[in-house]
Design an enzyme around this catalytic site. Structure first.
Site, short mmCIF file in Angstrom:
data_model
loop_
_atom_site.label_atom_id
_atom_site.label_comp_id
_atom_site.label_asym_id
_atom_site.label_seq_id
_atom_site.Cartn_x
_atom_site.Cartn_y
_atom_site.Cartn_z
N GLU A 120 -3.62 -4.97 2.97
CA GLU A 120 -3.98 -3.53 2.81
C GLU A 120 -5.43 -3.40 3.04
O GLU A 120 -5.85 -2.25 3.47
CB GLU A 120 -3.85 -3.23 1.31
CG GLU A 120 -4.13 -1.98 0.80
CD GLU A 120 -4.31 -1.60 -0.75
OE1 GLU A 120 -4.29 -0.33 -0.87
OE2 GLU A 120 -4.22 -2.40 -1.43
N HIS A 135 -3.17 -2.11 7.55
CA HIS A 135 -2.39 -1.04 6.73
C HIS A 135 -3.29 0.24 6.75
O HIS A 135 -2.74 1.34 7.12
CB HIS A 135 -1.99 -1.46 5.29
CG HIS A 135 -1.53 -0.28 4.68
ND1 HIS A 135 -2.34 0.46 3.57
CD2 HIS A 135 -0.38 0.05 4.45
CE1 HIS A 135 -1.50 1.26 3.12
NE2 HIS A 135 -0.44 0.96 3.48
#
Length: 183
Positions: A120, A135
């Site tokens: 992320e 991400h």
């Protein structure tokens, strides 16, 4: 100074559950499960959100069979492939390297949490300069495919907003891809 417990793990779990639910809906309607996204292949399905920003202006459309293009000054396809390669190498080796060059083992109790933070690229990522923001950049890359060169000065697409991202079926293709890296 507050740190969210198991944030990286929850990042993986939440997106995995969203993808599983989407596939369940597709299967119940006699459709195949969603395919994962590939940066080197076109997005077959276009998307027209048919919605507007709160204070005016429409969300941009994405045409059918859109070949991914670099987003000027933001993200390049080759960088996405490089980030993916670095993450897969780290998983294969069983550790990531932090910004000081120290190895952080992924085979420990919190390995999934560390991996989630890296994929992320939250503020908890031990080495965002090396592993990037796969991400987050993917959401931008998908959201700006209607005007990647900023020729028409279009607004960001639905994929760039938390509140609207799941409107785009490419959201689920992206998270099938992310899920594949985790698995």
């Amino acid at each position: 100074g507050y740190q969210i417990d198991r944030k990286g793990e929850l990042f993986f779990w939440a997106h995995h559950q969203l993808s599983a639910r989407f596939d369940a809906e597709r299967l119940s309607n006699h459709l195949d499960p969603v395919n994962e996204l590939y940066w080197t292949k076109p997005i077959v399905e276009g998307f027209a959100p048919h919605t507007t920003y709160r204070y005016g202006g429409e969300f941009p459309n994405r045409p059918d069979n859109k070949v991914f293009e670099d987003i000027d000054g933001v993200v390049r396809i080759r960088d996405m492939l490089l980030m993916e390669e670095r993450l897969i190498d780290a998983i294969d080796h069983g550790y990531i390297v932090d910004s000081n060059g120290n190895k952080i083992d992924l085979d420990v109790e919190h390995g999934i949490d560390i991996l989630g933070d890296v994929i992320e690229s939250s503020t908890y990522s031990p080495n965002p300069r090396y592993y990037g923001a796969l991400h987050n950049k993917a959401h931008i890359l998908l959201g700006r495919q209607a005007d990647p060169k900023k020729k028409f000065n279009m607004r960001p697409g639905v994929m760039e907003h938390f509140e609207t991202a799941t409107r785009d079926p490419a959201f689920f293709r992206l998270h099938r891809y992310i899920d594949g890296i985790f698995k």
